[in-house]
Design a protein around this motif. Structure first.
Motif: not given
Length: 309
Positions: A29-31, A160-166, A171-172, A188-191
């Motif tokens: 997670i880049p951040a 934002k960093s997590e959302f973009e790399t999730a 997949s899960l 929406e769930l990922i957000e």
């Protein structure tokens, strides 16, 4: 915040800090990558209001997987035990926290427990609310109540960093949606989940959450029941059996106190009935747990005989 520095704790922190060079800061997670590897701090909060600290306990970091404990408590309050555990199991896993393997071999394809990513996504999916904003607001309200700190909010840059790399979490979700375990819109769930993980706290906040859980869900200062006792018991039990990823068994033997870690380097721990502990050390071992934090809790447990076993 009335928290006094304790010399004995400071000594333990400095001894444990030497181990931080052996780990690595989370980089997927880049951040999170910008954290300082040698940071290590500790706060202890007792039910009588006493607070002890060592290190920079006011430094902020995100909850990450520690949020799974709070989301589980809220989902059970919203849906009841039966409904929640129809969709997520209660058993530990020997697999990494982000593994998809067990979902393919389980029938039905429900996650083994709420502390792995698949299980946590199912749990967050069951938080009541008509929008992401409402669900998050209710989770934040629970965090505010448990910490007595209404200024706690989400680190939007980390979210934002997590959302973009999730990609793996997506997949899960899609796999579980195919099997009817997850409902609704996956994005929406990922957000919701990435924002939940990006709730920003301090060691002091973590220690206070731990103290409320140790005290069976009641705030000893206000006498207010924040969580039903049964729910506090359930989440504490999961912390023992599954809280430290696939190192939970070893941690139970070496440290012996209910704990939940996150890849930010956060560890929420508690000793029933009277002590909450918050640890922050972003250098992680290969299992994803704070390397200095685990060592620190081991020393703390041995010195003060804290093991619940």
């Amino acid at each position: 915040m009335d928290c006094e520095t304790d010399e004995e704790l400071l000594e333990l922190v400095e001894r444990a800090r030497k181990y931080t060079d052996q780990g690595k800061v989370a980089s997927y997670i880049p951040a999170l990558e910008r954290a300082e590897q040698n940071d290590l701090s500790l706060a202890l909060y007792y039910t009588d209001g006493k607070c002890l600290k060592a290190g920079d306990v006011e430094k902020k970091f995100t909850l990450q997987s520690v949020s799974k404990v709070l989301a589980l408590a809220l989902a059970i309050m919203d849906r009841g035990e039966n409904e929640v555990f129809q969709k997520v199991g209660m058993e530990p896993t020997g697999d990494p926290f982000n593994s998809i393997a067990k979902l393919e071999t389980q029938i039905p394809a429900k996650p083994l427990n709420p502390m792995i990513n698949a299980g946590a996504l199912v749990v967050s999916n069951m938080i009541s609310g008509t929008s992401i904003h409402e669900k998050l607001g209710r989770l934040l309200a629970l965090v505010h109540d448990m910490t007595n700190n209404s200024s706690i909010d989400i680190d939007l840059e980390v979210a934002k960093s997590e959302f973009e790399t999730a990609h793996l979490n997506r997949s899960l979700c899609y796999f579980m949606k195919q099997h009817g375990i997850v409902e609704g819109d996956v994005e929406e769930l990922i957000e919701l989940y990435t924002k939940q993980c990006a709730i920003q706290v301090t060691c002091y906040d973590l220690a206070r959450i731990g103290m409320i859980l140790a005290n069976k869900g009641t705030d000893p200062k206000t006498k207010r029941k924040i969580l039903p006792e049964r729910i506090a018991t359930i989440v504490k039990t999961f912390m023992v059996t599954c809280g430290m990823y696939n190192a939970s068994g070893e941690f139970a033997i070496q440290v012996g106190i209910p704990s939940k870690s996150g890849v930010s380097g956060a560890i929420l721990s508690l000793v029933p009935p009277s002590l909450g502990i918050g640890v922050y050390g972003p250098s992680l071992n290969e299992k994803g747990n704070s390397i200095g934090g685990v060592k620190l809790l081991e020393m703390l447990s041995q010195r003060y005989d804290l093991s619940i076993f």
